[in-house]
Design a protein around this motif. Structure first.
Motif, short mmCIF file in Angstrom:
data_model
loop_
_atom_site.label_atom_id
_atom_site.label_comp_id
_atom_site.label_asym_id
_atom_site.label_seq_id
_atom_site.Cartn_x
_atom_site.Cartn_y
_atom_site.Cartn_z
N PHE A 84 -18.08 4.40 29.98
CA PHE A 84 -19.09 5.00 29.04
C PHE A 84 -19.02 6.48 29.17
O PHE A 84 -19.41 7.32 28.13
N PRO A 85 -19.01 7.19 30.09
CA PRO A 85 -19.13 8.62 30.24
C PRO A 85 -18.05 9.15 29.32
O PRO A 85 -18.24 10.22 28.80
N LEU A 86 -16.88 8.76 29.61
CA LEU A 86 -15.77 9.43 28.98
C LEU A 86 -15.75 8.96 27.47
O LEU A 86 -15.81 9.89 26.78
N LEU A 87 -16.11 8.03 26.94
CA LEU A 87 -16.23 7.59 25.51
C LEU A 87 -17.32 8.37 24.63
O LEU A 87 -17.37 8.99 23.67
N THR A 88 -18.51 8.46 25.62
CA THR A 88 -19.79 9.11 24.92
C THR A 88 -19.30 10.83 25.02
O THR A 88 -19.69 11.49 24.00
N ALA A 89 -18.77 11.30 25.87
CA ALA A 89 -18.33 12.71 25.87
C ALA A 89 -17.60 12.87 24.73
O ALA A 89 -17.35 13.90 23.95
N LEU A 90 -16.45 11.89 24.53
CA LEU A 90 -15.58 12.26 23.53
C LEU A 90 -16.30 12.04 22.25
O LEU A 90 -16.03 12.75 21.10
N ALA A 91 -17.31 10.98 21.80
CA ALA A 91 -18.06 10.97 20.80
C ALA A 91 -18.84 12.01 20.31
O ALA A 91 -18.77 12.34 19.27
N LEU A 92 -19.34 12.57 21.45
CA LEU A 92 -20.09 13.63 21.07
C LEU A 92 -19.46 15.33 20.59
O LEU A 92 -20.07 16.09 20.46
N ARG A 93 -17.97 15.04 20.70
CA ARG A 93 -17.62 16.15 20.06
C ARG A 93 -17.21 15.77 18.56
O ARG A 93 -17.00 16.82 17.79
N HIS A 94 -17.83 14.81 18.00
CA HIS A 94 -17.64 14.30 16.69
C HIS A 94 -19.12 14.42 15.93
O HIS A 94 -19.22 14.26 14.92
N ILE A 95 -20.01 13.64 16.66
CA ILE A 95 -21.48 13.59 16.19
C ILE A 95 -22.29 14.05 17.00
O ILE A 95 -22.33 14.64 18.06
N THR A 96 -23.73 14.35 16.65
CA THR A 96 -24.96 14.89 17.17
C THR A 96 -25.22 14.14 18.52
O THR A 96 -24.87 12.58 18.30
N SER A 97 -26.04 14.43 19.33
CA SER A 97 -26.64 13.62 20.36
C SER A 97 -27.60 12.74 19.64
O SER A 97 -28.01 11.62 20.05
N ALA A 98 -28.44 13.19 18.74
CA ALA A 98 -29.56 12.33 18.25
C ALA A 98 -28.74 11.20 17.51
O ALA A 98 -29.29 9.98 17.66
N ARG A 99 -27.60 11.32 16.93
CA ARG A 99 -26.97 10.06 16.27
C ARG A 99 -26.44 9.30 17.64
O ARG A 99 -26.57 8.07 17.40
N SER A 100 -25.84 10.13 18.40
CA SER A 100 -25.37 8.98 19.58
C SER A 100 -26.21 8.12 20.16
O SER A 100 -26.04 6.85 20.58
N ILE A 101 -27.59 8.51 20.42
CA ILE A 101 -28.47 8.08 20.98
C ILE A 101 -28.91 6.93 20.39
O ILE A 101 -29.37 5.88 20.99
N VAL A 102 -29.05 6.78 18.98
CA VAL A 102 -29.49 5.62 18.58
C VAL A 102 -28.41 4.39 18.71
O VAL A 102 -28.98 3.23 18.38
N ALA A 139 -30.80 0.18 14.83
CA ALA A 139 -29.92 0.41 14.06
C ALA A 139 -30.22 0.92 12.64
O ALA A 139 -29.84 1.52 11.76
N GLY A 140 -31.46 0.26 11.96
CA GLY A 140 -31.83 0.85 10.57
C GLY A 140 -32.17 2.09 10.46
O GLY A 140 -32.22 3.05 9.77
N PHE A 141 -32.94 2.48 11.79
CA PHE A 141 -33.51 3.93 11.93
C PHE A 141 -32.45 4.67 11.84
O PHE A 141 -32.15 5.93 11.09
N ALA A 142 -30.99 4.30 12.53
CA ALA A 142 -29.94 5.31 12.50
C ALA A 142 -29.29 5.34 10.99
O ALA A 142 -28.78 6.63 10.75
N LEU A 143 -29.32 4.27 10.41
CA LEU A 143 -28.57 4.66 9.03
C LEU A 143 -29.70 5.31 7.97
O LEU A 143 -29.18 5.90 7.21
N ALA A 144 -30.87 5.17 8.40
CA ALA A 144 -31.95 5.72 7.33
C ALA A 144 -31.73 7.47 7.38
O ALA A 144 -32.06 7.97 6.74
N GLN A 145 -31.21 7.76 8.92
CA GLN A 145 -31.19 9.14 9.01
C GLN A 145 -29.89 9.81 8.20
O GLN A 145 -30.17 10.90 7.55
#
Length: 290
Positions: A84-102, A139-145
């Motif tokens: 989880f720590p590694l994949l989220t750290a890698l993901a946050l190079r591509h997406i915002t913190s707000a998007r990752s949280i959803v 999930a709907g909230f994430a897509l609506a953003q």
């Protein structure tokens, strides 16, 4: 019966404290990767937390886990110490913190599913209805953003959720026998040698230019996300049930989004409040049928 109810409420209280602590993890990781490479961040946070866990185990003279516990502890380490720590750290190079949280909105279903497979949890059918409804709301909230999306970042977050759900369920099962903080401490120690080698191999070429937000993020994820939060979380899952208490994670995206907006000044939609209210109702209903 009364004692069971007291244990259930105690479990939910501990679980809620764990969720509050975890809600700062992704904003803190987002801040940390502004100064540290994802591999170094993953390894160093594990090494720091392992040192603290080792000190606790030695100070309180805890017995070593049995040989049969080493396999499950390795699964916990794979899920919540490394994966989880590694994949989220890698993901946050591509997406915002707000998007990752959803994406955390999918974590309760993942945890409940692995709890069904690994810990033999058997919630009532109505539980799955309300759990699914809560996840769909998030999930709907994430897509609506509709912003900050990236196929690579989203895929990494989905992988992180699956590994984390597995680590949560396995750790909760072990916590019933070993204790919550003991499980995460032993899992950290199990992963420490490999993480120490990785940390040394990925040391920054220079420490200059690494700002205070990155250091603060590293400190938070090392102490609170990697150790303190699990003290409450695993005890909550063990006392209140993996599937039921796991639904509290539906609240984590909204706590995290608030932190992302407050600390990182990332845009947060006003509809978050309405969706959060619906999620709270789903959590309450899921608890009733868990």
């Amino acid at each position: 019966m009364q004692r069971m109810r007291e244990k259930s409420w105690e479990g939910w209280g501990h679980g809620l404290l764990g969720v509050v602590i975890f809600s700062g993890s992704l904003p803190a990781t987002r801040a940390a990767v502004s100064g540290f490479a994802p591999l170094f961040l993953t390894a160093s946070r594990a090494v720091i937390a392992a040192g603290l866990g080792a000190a606790l185990l030695a100070l309180l003279r805890q017995r070593r886990p049995a040989r049969d516990d080493l396999g499950p502890l390795a699964v916990v380490a794979l899920g919540v110490v490394v994966g989880f720590p590694l994949l989220t750290a890698l993901a946050l190079r591509h997406i915002t913190s707000a998007r990752s949280i959803v994406f955390i909105g999918l974590l309760p279903l993942a945890t409940a599913g692995f709890g069904l497979l690994r810990a033999d949890d058997r919630p009532k059918p109505a539980f799955w209805l309300f759990s699914g409804a809560g996840s769909l709301l998030v999930a709907g909230f994430a897509l609506a953003q509709g912003s900050g999306g990236d196929l690579v970042g989203d895929g990494l977050m989905l992988g992180a959720i699956l590994l984390c759900g597995l680590g949560y369920a396995e750790g909760a099962r072990l916590s019933r026998r070993l204790g919550g903080w003991q499980v995460i401490s032993w899992a950290l120690l199990l992963a420490a040698p490999a993480m120490a080698v990785l940390a040394l191999a990925t040391l920054p070429e220079t420490w200059r230019g690494i700002g205070l937000p990155a250091w603060a993020g590293l400190g938070y994820v090392s102490v609170f996300s990697m150790l303190v939060g699990f003290v409450f979380w695993y005890r909550g899952l063990a006392l209140g049930g993996i599937a039921g208490v796991g639904q509290l994670q539906l609240l984590q995206p909204f706590l995290g989004l608030a932190l992302a907006g407050l600390l990182l000044h990332e845009p947060v939609e006003g509809g978050m409040i309405a969706v959060a209210a619906g999620v709270v109702l789903c959590v309450v209903a899921a608890k009733r049928f868990a």
